[in-house]
Design a protein around this motif. Structure first.
Motif, PDB file in Angstrom:
ATOM      1  N   SER A 172     -45.649 -14.502  51.744  1.00 30.27           N
ATOM      2  CA  SER A 172     -45.009 -15.590  51.004  1.00 30.27           C
ATOM      3  C   SER A 172     -43.532 -15.332  50.705  1.00 30.27           C
ATOM      4  O   SER A 172     -42.747 -16.274  50.618  1.00 30.27           O
ATOM      5  CB  SER A 172     -45.766 -15.873  49.702  1.00 30.27           C
ATOM      6  OG  SER A 172     -45.756 -14.746  48.870  1.00 30.27           O
ATOM      7  N   ASN A 173     -43.134 -14.065  50.562  1.00 24.33           N
ATOM      8  CA  ASN A 173     -41.741 -13.770  50.198  1.00 24.33           C
ATOM      9  C   ASN A 173     -40.845 -13.401  51.367  1.00 24.33           C
ATOM     10  O   ASN A 173     -39.622 -13.464  51.238  1.00 24.33           O
ATOM     11  CB  ASN A 173     -41.693 -12.639  49.166  1.00 24.33           C
ATOM     12  CG  ASN A 173     -42.260 -13.062  47.845  1.00 24.33           C
ATOM     13  OD1 ASN A 173     -41.871 -14.068  47.286  1.00 24.33           O
ATOM     14  ND2 ASN A 173     -43.219 -12.319  47.348  1.00 24.33           N
ATOM     15  N   PHE A 174     -41.426 -12.991  52.503  1.00 21.70           N
ATOM     16  CA  PHE A 174     -40.584 -12.487  53.589  1.00 21.70           C
ATOM     17  C   PHE A 174     -40.936 -13.068  54.955  1.00 21.70           C
ATOM     18  O   PHE A 174     -40.095 -13.654  55.615  1.00 21.70           O
ATOM     19  CB  PHE A 174     -40.642 -10.948  53.634  1.00 21.70           C
ATOM     20  CG  PHE A 174     -40.211 -10.305  52.354  1.00 21.70           C
ATOM     21  CD1 PHE A 174     -38.873 -10.253  52.009  1.00 21.70           C
ATOM     22  CD2 PHE A 174     -41.143  -9.780  51.483  1.00 21.70           C
ATOM     23  CE1 PHE A 174     -38.467  -9.666  50.811  1.00 21.70           C
ATOM     24  CE2 PHE A 174     -40.752  -9.188  50.291  1.00 21.70           C
ATOM     25  CZ  PHE A 174     -39.419  -9.134  49.952  1.00 21.70           C
ATOM     26  N   HIS A 175     -42.184 -12.919  55.398  1.00 23.42           N
ATOM     27  CA  HIS A 175     -42.569 -13.365  56.745  1.00 23.42           C
ATOM     28  C   HIS A 175     -42.313 -14.852  56.937  1.00 23.42           C
ATOM     29  O   HIS A 175     -41.754 -15.269  57.948  1.00 23.42           O
ATOM     30  CB  HIS A 175     -44.052 -13.097  57.019  1.00 23.42           C
ATOM     31  CG  HIS A 175     -44.411 -11.649  57.023  1.00 23.42           C
ATOM     32  ND1 HIS A 175     -45.705 -11.235  57.215  1.00 23.42           N
ATOM     33  CD2 HIS A 175     -43.692 -10.520  56.859  1.00 23.42           C
ATOM     34  CE1 HIS A 175     -45.754  -9.925  57.171  1.00 23.42           C
ATOM     35  NE2 HIS A 175     -44.544  -9.460  56.949  1.00 23.42           N
ATOM     36  N   LYS A 176     -42.760 -15.644  55.974  1.00 27.94           N
ATOM     37  CA  LYS A 176     -42.635 -17.099  56.074  1.00 27.94           C
ATOM     38  C   LYS A 176     -41.175 -17.522  56.224  1.00 27.94           C
ATOM     39  O   LYS A 176     -40.869 -18.481  56.914  1.00 27.94           O
ATOM     40  CB  LYS A 176     -43.273 -17.728  54.836  1.00 27.94           C
ATOM     41  CG  LYS A 176     -43.438 -19.214  54.892  1.00 27.94           C
ATOM     42  CD  LYS A 176     -44.364 -19.731  53.812  1.00 27.94           C
ATOM     43  CE  LYS A 176     -43.867 -19.452  52.436  1.00 27.94           C
ATOM     44  NZ  LYS A 176     -44.670 -20.080  51.373  1.00 27.94           N
TER      45      LYS A 176
END
Length: 87
Positions: A46-50
């Motif tokens: 939710s904080n990086f990959h997306k």
């Protein structure tokens, strides 16, 4: 019994998983206790990959098989890992 009163003692701040992951450079890793691995995966997504900014993988810790470890990886390595899982 006498009580000692201390003043101006800073409160230790614990880092969130998002803060911990944000500090990792490619190739760095940190331990994750069993039971927390899903939280770390969700935080990474939710904080990086997306957003496509940083990429991580969570696996069993080779030096402590009862627990896990999260590694910061390159985008290319992340895609290779995901493709291997999908196969």
């Amino acid at each position: 019994m006498e009580i000692s009163i201390d003043k101006n003692v800073p409160i230790p701040m614990s880092l969130s998983w998002s803060d911990k992951l944000d500090k990792l450079e490619v190739g760095d890793s940190i331990p994750v206790l069993a039971g927390s691995e899903e939280t770390v995966r969700q935080t990474a997504w939710s904080n990086f990959h997306k957003l496509g900014t940083k990429f991580f993988t969570v696996r069993k810790d080779p030096s402590d098989p009862k627990n896990y470890r999260v590694w910061r990886v390159t985008e290319d390595n992340f895609k290779k890992i995901r493709n291997r899982r999908a196969s």
